[in-house]
Design a protein around this motif. Structure first.
Motif, PDB file in Angstrom:
ATOM      1  N   ASN A  68     -68.657  -2.854  42.901  1.00 34.45           N
ATOM      2  CA  ASN A  68     -70.110  -2.697  42.856  1.00 34.45           C
ATOM      3  C   ASN A  68     -70.612  -3.590  41.736  1.00 34.45           C
ATOM      4  N   ARG A  69     -71.067  -4.783  42.087  1.00 34.76           N
ATOM      5  CA  ARG A  69     -71.422  -5.790  41.090  1.00 34.76           C
ATOM      6  C   ARG A  69     -72.778  -5.551  40.440  1.00 34.76           C
ATOM      7  N   GLY A  70     -73.516  -4.528  40.880  1.00 34.00           N
ATOM      8  CA  GLY A  70     -74.792  -4.188  40.258  1.00 34.00           C
ATOM      9  C   GLY A  70     -75.934  -5.076  40.705  1.00 34.00           C
ATOM     10  N   SER A  71     -77.030  -5.037  39.947  1.00 35.92           N
ATOM     11  CA  SER A  71     -78.221  -5.826  40.253  1.00 35.92           C
ATOM     12  C   SER A  71     -78.951  -6.170  38.960  1.00 35.92           C
TER      13      SER A  71
ATOM     14  N   THR B 290     -72.755   3.477  33.332  1.00 38.47           N
ATOM     15  CA  THR B 290     -74.075   3.524  32.704  1.00 38.47           C
ATOM     16  C   THR B 290     -74.470   4.965  32.397  1.00 38.47           C
TER      17      THR B 290
ATOM     18  N   HIS C  31     -74.237   4.877  37.169  1.00 36.45           N
ATOM     19  CA  HIS C  31     -73.722   3.756  37.962  1.00 36.45           C
ATOM     20  C   HIS C  31     -72.399   3.283  37.390  1.00 36.45           C
TER      21      HIS C  31
ATOM     22  N   VAL D 112     -77.816  -4.157  35.584  1.00 31.35           N
ATOM     23  CA  VAL D 112     -76.547  -4.576  34.998  1.00 31.35           C
ATOM     24  C   VAL D 112     -75.796  -5.340  36.080  1.00 31.35           C
ATOM     25  N   THR D 113     -75.138  -6.444  35.702  1.00 27.96           N
ATOM     26  CA  THR D 113     -74.388  -7.214  36.694  1.00 27.96           C
ATOM     27  C   THR D 113     -73.000  -7.592  36.187  1.00 27.96           C
TER      28      THR D 113
ATOM     29  N   ILE E  73     -70.251  -0.078  37.393  1.00 34.13           N
ATOM     30  CA  ILE E  73     -70.264  -1.503  37.705  1.00 34.13           C
ATOM     31  C   ILE E  73     -68.830  -2.022  37.617  1.00 34.13           C
TER      32      ILE E  73
ATOM     33  N   TYR F  77     -73.308   3.864  27.218  1.00 37.43           N
ATOM     34  CA  TYR F  77     -72.644   2.971  28.168  1.00 37.43           C
ATOM     35  C   TYR F  77     -71.162   2.982  27.807  1.00 37.43           C
TER      36      TYR F  77
ATOM     37  N   PRO G 274     -79.134  -0.793  38.610  1.00 33.71           N
ATOM     38  CA  PRO G 274     -79.053  -0.375  37.215  1.00 33.71           C
ATOM     39  C   PRO G 274     -79.405  -1.452  36.202  1.00 33.71           C
TER      40      PRO G 274
END
Length: 90
Positions: free
Chosen positions: A32-35, A18, A26, A42-43, A28, A67, A40
């Motif tokens: 680290n699957r994100g949120s 990101t 970040h 983003v998932t 992903i 990105y 961030p």
């Protein structure tokens, strides 16, 4: 982003870097699957390890900047293959 592929290779991994969001960049991926509800925003929704896909990454809220999306082939080391065979056949 949706990644689909054939039977081989068995595991391709989607990665997304990101731009800076609230002072931090970040990465992903499966590690680290994100949120979807916090930075961030983003998932990694789906992580397929058995071929064909899909792997999907969703940007829930975008920010100004670049990105970077890339794909990495997951390699299984010979030591992991050996221990997997030992646990399967042993």
């Amino acid at each position: 982003m949706v990644l689909n592929w054939g039977a081989e290779p068995r595991d391709l991994d989607s990665h997304l870097l990101t731009p800076e969001i609230e002072g931090t960049t970040h990465h992903i991926s499966y590690m680290n699957r994100g949120s979807a509800t916090a930075v961030p925003y983003v998932t990694l929704d789906t992580d397929n390890t058995q071929g064909y896909g899909p792997e999907t990454i969703t940007i829930k809220q975008s920010y100004e900047g670049t990105y970077i999306y890339y794909i990495k082939k997951q390699e299984i080391s010979k030591s992991k293959q050996k221990s997997k065979q030992q646990s399967t056949y042993g």
